[in-house]
Design a protein around this motif. Structure first.
Motif, PDB file in Angstrom:
ATOM      1  N   SER A  42       0.833  -1.201   0.000  1.00 20.19           N
ATOM      2  CA  SER A  42       0.000   0.000   0.000  1.00 20.19           C
ATOM      3  C   SER A  42       0.865   1.248   0.000  1.00 20.19           C
ATOM      4  N   SER A  43       0.317   2.244  -0.650  1.00 13.40           N
ATOM      5  CA  SER A  43       0.948   3.566  -0.680  1.00 13.40           C
ATOM      6  C   SER A  43      -0.173   4.587  -0.646  1.00 13.40           C
ATOM      7  N   ASP A  44      -0.173   5.428   0.384  1.00 18.07           N
ATOM      8  CA  ASP A  44      -1.298   6.346   0.577  1.00 18.07           C
ATOM      9  C   ASP A  44      -1.360   7.457  -0.455  1.00 18.07           C
ATOM     10  N   SER A  45      -0.203   7.820  -0.957  1.00 17.05           N
ATOM     11  CA  SER A  45      -0.196   8.968  -1.853  1.00 17.05           C
ATOM     12  C   SER A  45       0.918   8.812  -2.882  1.00 17.05           C
ATOM     13  N   LEU A  46       0.529   8.557  -4.116  1.00 19.39           N
ATOM     14  CA  LEU A  46       1.521   8.419  -5.177  1.00 19.39           C
ATOM     15  C   LEU A  46       2.055   9.798  -5.577  1.00 19.39           C
ATOM     16  N   ARG A  47       3.269   9.819  -6.091  1.00 18.58           N
ATOM     17  CA  ARG A  47       3.867  11.086  -6.543  1.00 18.58           C
ATOM     18  C   ARG A  47       3.287  11.430  -7.908  1.00 18.58           C
ATOM     19  N   LEU A  48       2.544  12.542  -7.949  1.00 15.96           N
ATOM     20  CA  LEU A  48       1.819  12.913  -9.168  1.00 15.96           C
ATOM     21  C   LEU A  48       2.601  13.922  -9.985  1.00 15.96           C
ATOM     22  N   SER A  49       2.443  13.849 -11.285  1.00 18.09           N
ATOM     23  CA  SER A  49       2.986  14.867 -12.173  1.00 18.09           C
ATOM     24  C   SER A  49       2.002  15.075 -13.311  1.00 18.09           C
ATOM     25  N   GLY A  50       2.143  16.222 -13.985  1.00 17.70           N
ATOM     26  CA  GLY A  50       1.218  16.543 -15.065  1.00 17.70           C
ATOM     27  C   GLY A  50      -0.125  17.005 -14.537  1.00 17.70           C
ATOM     28  N   ARG A  51      -1.141  16.821 -15.339  1.00 18.22           N
ATOM     29  CA  ARG A  51      -2.466  17.346 -14.992  1.00 18.22           C
ATOM     30  C   ARG A  51      -3.458  16.184 -14.879  1.00 18.22           C
ATOM     31  N   TRP A  52      -3.801  15.832 -13.644  1.00 15.69           N
ATOM     32  CA  TRP A  52      -4.816  14.800 -13.405  1.00 15.69           C
ATOM     33  C   TRP A  52      -6.183  15.462 -13.362  1.00 15.69           C
ATOM     34  N   ALA A  67      -6.992  10.769 -25.114  1.00 15.59           N
ATOM     35  CA  ALA A  67      -6.982   9.822 -26.236  1.00 15.59           C
ATOM     36  C   ALA A  67      -6.821  10.515 -27.584  1.00 15.59           C
ATOM     37  N   ALA A  68      -7.424  11.675 -27.706  1.00 11.67           N
ATOM     38  CA  ALA A  68      -7.364  12.378 -28.993  1.00 11.67           C
ATOM     39  C   ALA A  68      -5.969  12.910 -29.290  1.00 11.67           C
ATOM     40  N   HIS A  69      -5.132  12.949 -28.271  1.00  9.33           N
ATOM     41  CA  HIS A  69      -3.778  13.492 -28.451  1.00  9.33           C
ATOM     42  C   HIS A  69      -2.747  12.495 -27.940  1.00  9.33           C
ATOM     43  N   LEU A  70      -2.932  11.241 -28.291  1.00 14.04           N
ATOM     44  CA  LEU A  70      -2.021  10.199 -27.832  1.00 14.04           C
ATOM     45  C   LEU A  70      -0.572  10.540 -28.146  1.00 14.04           C
ATOM     46  N   GLN A  71      -0.343  11.021 -29.343  1.00 16.21           N
ATOM     47  CA  GLN A  71       1.040  11.233 -29.776  1.00 16.21           C
ATOM     48  C   GLN A  71       1.764  12.314 -28.969  1.00 16.21           C
ATOM     49  N   ASP A  72       1.019  13.126 -28.204  1.00 18.31           N
ATOM     50  CA  ASP A  72       1.659  14.149 -27.365  1.00 18.31           C
ATOM     51  C   ASP A  72       2.266  13.571 -26.088  1.00 18.31           C
ATOM     52  N   GLY A  73       1.968  12.299 -25.801  1.00 19.72           N
ATOM     53  CA  GLY A  73       2.503  11.690 -24.585  1.00 19.72           C
ATOM     54  C   GLY A  73       1.544  11.829 -23.424  1.00 19.72           C
ATOM     55  N   PRO A  74       1.926  11.268 -22.270  1.00 19.68           N
ATOM     56  CA  PRO A  74       1.015  11.281 -21.130  1.00 19.68           C
ATOM     57  C   PRO A  74       0.729  12.702 -20.645  1.00 19.68           C
ATOM     58  N   MET A  75      -0.538  12.974 -20.356  1.00 19.72           N
ATOM     59  CA  MET A  75      -0.886  14.275 -19.779  1.00 19.72           C
ATOM     60  C   MET A  75      -0.647  14.261 -18.275  1.00 19.72           C
ATOM     61  N   ALA A  76      -0.602  13.063 -17.689  1.00 22.62           N
ATOM     62  CA  ALA A  76      -0.361  12.958 -16.242  1.00 22.62           C
ATOM     63  C   ALA A  76       0.234  11.595 -15.925  1.00 22.62           C
ATOM     64  N   MET A 123      -2.615 -11.293  -8.023  1.00 24.31           N
ATOM     65  CA  MET A 123      -2.616 -10.218  -7.028  1.00 24.31           C
ATOM     66  C   MET A 123      -3.406  -9.060  -7.609  1.00 24.31           C
ATOM     67  N   LEU A 124      -4.415  -8.641  -6.888  1.00 24.94           N
ATOM     68  CA  LEU A 124      -5.237  -7.545  -7.378  1.00 24.94           C
ATOM     69  C   LEU A 124      -4.686  -6.215  -6.890  1.00 24.94           C
ATOM     70  N   GLN A 125      -4.590  -5.264  -7.799  1.00 26.29           N
ATOM     71  CA  GLN A 125      -4.127  -3.924  -7.470  1.00 26.29           C
ATOM     72  C   GLN A 125      -5.295  -2.966  -7.589  1.00 26.29           C
ATOM     73  N   ALA A 126      -5.414  -2.054  -6.651  1.00 22.47           N
ATOM     74  CA  ALA A 126      -6.448  -1.018  -6.730  1.00 22.47           C
ATOM     75  C   ALA A 126      -5.775   0.339  -6.624  1.00 22.47           C
ATOM     76  N   PHE A 127      -5.964   1.153  -7.640  1.00 19.04           N
ATOM     77  CA  PHE A 127      -5.519   2.547  -7.598  1.00 19.04           C
ATOM     78  C   PHE A 127      -6.766   3.392  -7.362  1.00 19.04           C
ATOM     79  N   ARG A 128      -6.770   4.133  -6.260  1.00 17.01           N
ATOM     80  CA  ARG A 128      -7.949   4.958  -5.913  1.00 17.01           C
ATOM     81  C   ARG A 128      -7.680   6.392  -6.332  1.00 17.01           C
ATOM     82  N   LEU A 129      -8.417   6.845  -7.337  1.00 19.85           N
ATOM     83  CA  LEU A 129      -8.257   8.202  -7.846  1.00 19.85           C
ATOM     84  C   LEU A 129      -9.303   9.078  -7.180  1.00 19.85           C
ATOM     85  N   ASN A 130      -8.827   9.977  -6.318  1.00 18.30           N
ATOM     86  CA  ASN A 130      -9.748  10.720  -5.459  1.00 18.30           C
ATOM     87  C   ASN A 130      -9.784  12.210  -5.753  1.00 18.30           C
TER      88      ASN A 130
END
Ligand SMILES: [Fe+2]
Length: 500
Positions: free
Chosen positions: A56-66, A472-481, A98-105
């Motif tokens: 478990s990890s309570d808070s992932l290190r975020l980058s970009g725009r979620w 999705a419409a801008h896949l080629q630009d890379g990850p937005m977050a 092994m089941l993984q759950a990412f909780r996007l809050n």
């Protein structure tokens, strides 16, 4: 043969490959082979066991725009424990799920992972060794099993239906989990006489909210239709001669579509104590059969043939006016990806894969003819807008292997626009192994294509797993977050997003 007899034959057929005298089991590879003895390759990180029973990890290190609107639970399944008592499984598919759950809050993302405590997991854990055989590993020291669920590692995929979270495998029961804690509730029995009967890992949700699925064992294909409320509407077996392993299927408005590669159970191999996988024989001279079943009358079946080939996954299927059926699938020339590549990744001996190409198929019911067209590019893990399952969708998203790739798996994403006959690609940096990315419509009424792509990648250089999000419409630009875990997860198969 009545329904009960059909189902009984199916249950025993599935178990038959395992019910052999263990004195006859192969001793070859008894000690297993450990990663530590293999030459160091960074990609082996994807095939390492998780040592803890939960993460478990309570808070992932975020980058970009979620985006604030993207809230919910992103579940993924994967084989995650490969060794016990000094023995390592010989096939990637053998590891305990092994089941993984990412909780996007909305502003933060937490992660929680936990092993599915199947019967096999509990038996092997308490023994401190691989006490029961797995799909691709059967050692002389392993004990006989009584049915498919004794081998069920529940490691392929996960779904949410009828307010239940279910971890799925190819050849046994679905396993229900608590959606919050991921603790194991137990196997799902859809009807009393279906206890332990296979319920496959790729159910398809219809436009009315009902769920279609199948289970395959020896000469019997069991079809399930489950209501939107999660209760069984109907389940019945269809006898199919030389039924191979079947991993996936597709639905249209009126039909179920099954692809049957020429990989047939050899009773002699099974009796001689081979693993389930090794009990199947590839018949290169035989075609890939296609079976369509009328959703309203399961006795109405049609057969078609394509050139020989192997398949795990179908993309989508739909019908045109006049009854012509179209679908796509990821075609391998043969089954060596399963019999060779996914063994070689366990020892580090992998040196290049047997990969698949997208095949677009047309079925003409009037003539019984089937045609396929292969698209260039090596891909897998097709995903699409979940609202478009069974009718023509505009976009298909795939994981792709492109350029000079030395590791197993994928290094890019690809999005095909079927309307405009064009594509977008995004290639990740060296050392990034790309996994399935789901298509998530931005709103309930968003147009097909107005979506996010959400998935995971394994950064073998940094030694961590990341969530990646694309517009999705801008896949080629890379990850937005992106969201970085403080640890790595083994490579997985399939996920499911439950919006909150
Ligand atoms: Fe799959």
């Amino acid at each position: 043969m009545n329904r009960r007899e059909l189902l009984q034959q199916m249950l025993m057929g599935s178990a038959a490959a395992m019910l052999v005298p263990l004195s006859l089991a192969r001793a070859a590879g008894e000690a297993g082979s450990m990663v530590g003895s293999a030459p160091h390759k960074a990609w082996l990180l994807g095939y390492q066991s998780v040592q803890q029973n939960s993460l478990s990890s309570d808070s992932l290190r975020l980058s970009g725009r979620w985006p604030a609107a993207l809230q919910g639970s992103f579940y993924r399944n994967m084989p995650a424990r490969f060794e016990r008592g000094g023995q390592r499984y010989q096939h990637w598919f053998d590891g305990d799920g092994m089941l993984q759950a990412f909780r996007l809050n909305g502003g933060s993302i937490a992660h929680h992972g936990r092993f599915v405590e199947t019967r096999k997991f509990r038996v092997d854990e308490s023994a401190g060794r691989q006490r029961t055989p797995a799909f691709g590993t059967r050692l002389a020291s392993m004990e006989a099993v009584a049915g498919p669920d004794d081998m069920n590692v529940s490691n392929v995929s996960v779904t949410w239906h009828g307010e239940r979270l279910m971890s799925l495998w190819d050849a046994g029961s679905a396993w229900e989990l608590d959606p919050q804690t991921l603790s194991t509730i137990g196997p799902v029995t859809w009807r009393d006489d279906l206890q332990g009967v296979p319920f496959s890992a790729h159910p398809r949700k219809d436009t009315d909210g009902s769920l279609w699925n199948f289970g395959a064992a020896r000469q019997m294909l069991l079809i399930y239709h489950i209501g939107a409320d999660g209760t069984l509407k109907k389940a019945e077996g269809i006898p199919v001669p030389d039924l191979p392993m079947v991993h996936d299927f597709a639905i249209t408005e009126r039909h179920l579509i099954f692809l049957l590669p020429p990989m047939v159970l050899d009773a002699d191999r099974s009796t001689a104590g081979q693993s389930v996988l090794d009990s199947y024989r590839w018949h290169a001279d035989q075609p890939m059969r296609i079976l369509t079943v009328d959703k309203n009358d399961w006795s109405r079946q049609r057969w078609y043939e394509l050139p020989s080939g192997f398949v795990f996954h179908l993309g989508n299927a739909w019908e045109e006016a006049g009854g012509t059926i179209r679908f796509d699938y990821l075609r391998y020339a043969d089954a060596r990806v399963l019999t060779e590549s996914f063994r070689a990744v366990m020892t580090g001996e992998y040196s290049g894969g047997h990969r698949s190409q997208l095949a677009q198929v047309t079925l003409y019911p009037d003539s019984g003819r089937a045609e396929q067209q292969l698209l260039p590019g090596e891909c897998e893990f097709p995903t699409l807008d979940p609202r478009a399952v069974g009718r023509r969708q505009r976009f298909l998203v795939l994981a792709e292997a492109t350029g000079d790739i030395s590791h197993p798996g994928f290094n890019a994403l690809r999005r095909i626009d079927l309307d405009r006959q064009n594509e977008q690609h995004y290639r990740f940096d060296e050392g990034i192994m790309v996994e399935e990315h789901l298509v998530i419509p931005k709103t309930a009424n968003a147009a097909d294509g107005d979506a996010w792509l959400l998935g995971t990648v394994l950064d073998t250089k940094a030694g961590i797993t990341r969530l990646t999000l694309f517009d999705a419409a801008h896949l080629q630009d890379g990850p937005m977050a992106q969201a970085a875990l403080p640890y790595s997860l083994p490579l997985g198969f399939h996920g499911h997003f439950v919006r909150s």
